[in-house]
Design a protein around this motif. Structure first.
Motif, short mmCIF file in Angstrom:
data_model
loop_
_atom_site.label_atom_id
_atom_site.label_comp_id
_atom_site.label_asym_id
_atom_site.label_seq_id
_atom_site.Cartn_x
_atom_site.Cartn_y
_atom_site.Cartn_z
N HIS A 74 36.58 45.87 29.74
CA HIS A 74 37.24 46.98 30.45
C HIS A 74 36.89 47.00 31.93
O HIS A 74 37.77 47.15 32.79
N GLU A 75 35.61 46.84 32.26
CA GLU A 75 35.20 46.89 33.66
C GLU A 75 35.77 45.70 34.45
O GLU A 75 36.16 45.85 35.61
N LEU A 76 35.83 44.54 33.82
CA LEU A 76 36.43 43.38 34.48
C LEU A 76 37.92 43.60 34.74
O LEU A 76 38.45 43.18 35.77
N TYR A 77 38.59 44.26 33.80
CA TYR A 77 40.00 44.60 33.99
C TYR A 77 40.15 45.53 35.19
O TYR A 77 41.05 45.35 36.03
N GLU A 78 39.27 46.54 35.28
CA GLU A 78 39.33 47.46 36.42
C GLU A 78 39.09 46.73 37.74
O GLU A 78 39.75 47.00 38.74
N ILE A 79 38.12 45.82 37.73
CA ILE A 79 37.81 45.06 38.94
C ILE A 79 39.01 44.22 39.37
O ILE A 79 39.36 44.14 40.55
N LEU B 20 37.92 43.45 44.39
CA LEU B 20 37.97 42.07 44.85
C LEU B 20 38.30 42.00 46.34
O LEU B 20 37.78 41.13 47.06
N ASP B 21 39.15 42.93 46.82
CA ASP B 21 39.46 42.98 48.25
C ASP B 21 38.21 43.32 49.06
O ASP B 21 37.96 42.74 50.14
N ALA C 168 36.55 36.42 37.50
CA ALA C 168 36.77 37.52 36.55
C ALA C 168 37.52 37.03 35.32
O ALA C 168 37.21 37.42 34.18
N ASN C 169 38.52 36.15 35.53
CA ASN C 169 39.24 35.57 34.39
C ASN C 169 38.31 34.76 33.50
O ASN C 169 38.41 34.82 32.27
#
Length: 285
Positions: free
Chosen positions: A133-138, A144-145, A162-163
């Motif tokens: 979930h947190e990786l999806y939010e990131i 990332l910007d 992240a992928n």
């Protein structure tokens, strides 16, 4: 809608072992919707009002089935919803995608036009999704910007990292046999085998920070809800869930405006005295 999905789950539990997961998240968080609307404005110049009209996942649900009964369970759920007046308006099958595995669908009632999202997972794919979930939010937010400071090449590398981390949690997830019969097959992401290890580690640390932040928010929200409930009980009032459920039942029991006007018109032609019609909205029973 919660009651409707519980009915669907009870039937599929008997026939295919279906389980309704994450019911506490069935209403989309307002911050999540704001992020969705802001992204649409920034990237595609889509007005917020248009996003609000088109969004399908303000109400969202997840059903899980074991791999061997998954495809038949999903197909039976489709039948059950169609029998109740719903039709799918989006079907995305990403079981072959390396970053997210499952089937995401959106449904709309043919008369009332109410919409909701329904995801289909196995227990293992649901577990991986929640852990990511947190990786999806990131990936979908501004993190990332901020990390790349405007460097597009660096931002792409962080996205690849992240992928890579999301894929790690899907490696041991078994793909259900026959799932290719469901929806449109999509592969949205590809893995970059040459992503730098230091970028992976940086995103991993960012994920841990985001997880701690979300945990603190959830804890604060739970404490606020407990205080509110205690105050209501001290005043002799019913719980907020009871009031919300009754409000939803009242709303869903109201027929579409066009049908109601037609009924009133028909009644006026038959009987000049004022009459009241007893309405019933779409139901699964």
């Amino acid at each position: 809608m919660d009651a409707m999905m519980k009915d669907v789950q009870q039937e599929t539990a008997q026939s295919h072992g279906g389980r309704l997961q994450g019911l506490e998240y069935s209403l989309k968080d307002v911050d999540s919707f704001r992020r969705k609307a802001a992204t649409a404005v920034k990237e595609k110049n889509v007005p917020v009002e248009k996003t609000a009209r088109k969004v399908n996942d303000l109400n969202r649900y997840t059903l899980t089935f074991e791999p061997d009964s998954y495809t038949e369970g999903v197909e039976r759920t489709y039948e059950r919803l169609r029998e109740s007046g719903y039709e799918p308006i989006a079907e995305k099958n990403t079981w072959q995608d390396p970053v997210y595995k499952g089937v995401n669908t959106s449904w709309r009632h043919t008369q009332s036009e109410e919409k909701f999202e329904l995801q289909f997972h196995t227990p293992d794919s649901f577990k991986a999704k929640m852990e990511n979930h947190e990786l999806y939010e990131i990936s979908r937010g501004n993190d990332l910007d901020e990390l790349s400071r405007g460097n597009d090449e660096l931002a792409k590398s962080y996205q690849d990292a992240a992928n890579h981390l999301q894929n790690e949690r899907y490696k041991d997830v078994r793909i259900p046999p026959g799932q290719e019969r469901i929806g449109e097959q999509l592969i949205r992401d590809e893995l970059n085998p040459r992503v730098p290890a230091e970028h992976v580690e940086l995103v991993r640390r960012k994920e841990a920070e985001k997880h701690a932040e979300n945990f603190a928010k959830a804890q604060a929200k739970a404490e606020a809800k407990a205080r509110e409930q205690a105050e209501r009980e001290a005043l002799g009032l019913g719980g907020p869930e009871q009031a919300e459920s009754q409000g939803l039942r009242n709303r869903l029991a109201t027929k579409p405006a066009a049908e109601e006007r037609r009924q009133k018109s028909d009644a006026a032609r038959i009987d000049p005295l004022p009459t009241q019609s007893q309405s019933r909205g779409p139901a699964l029973r």
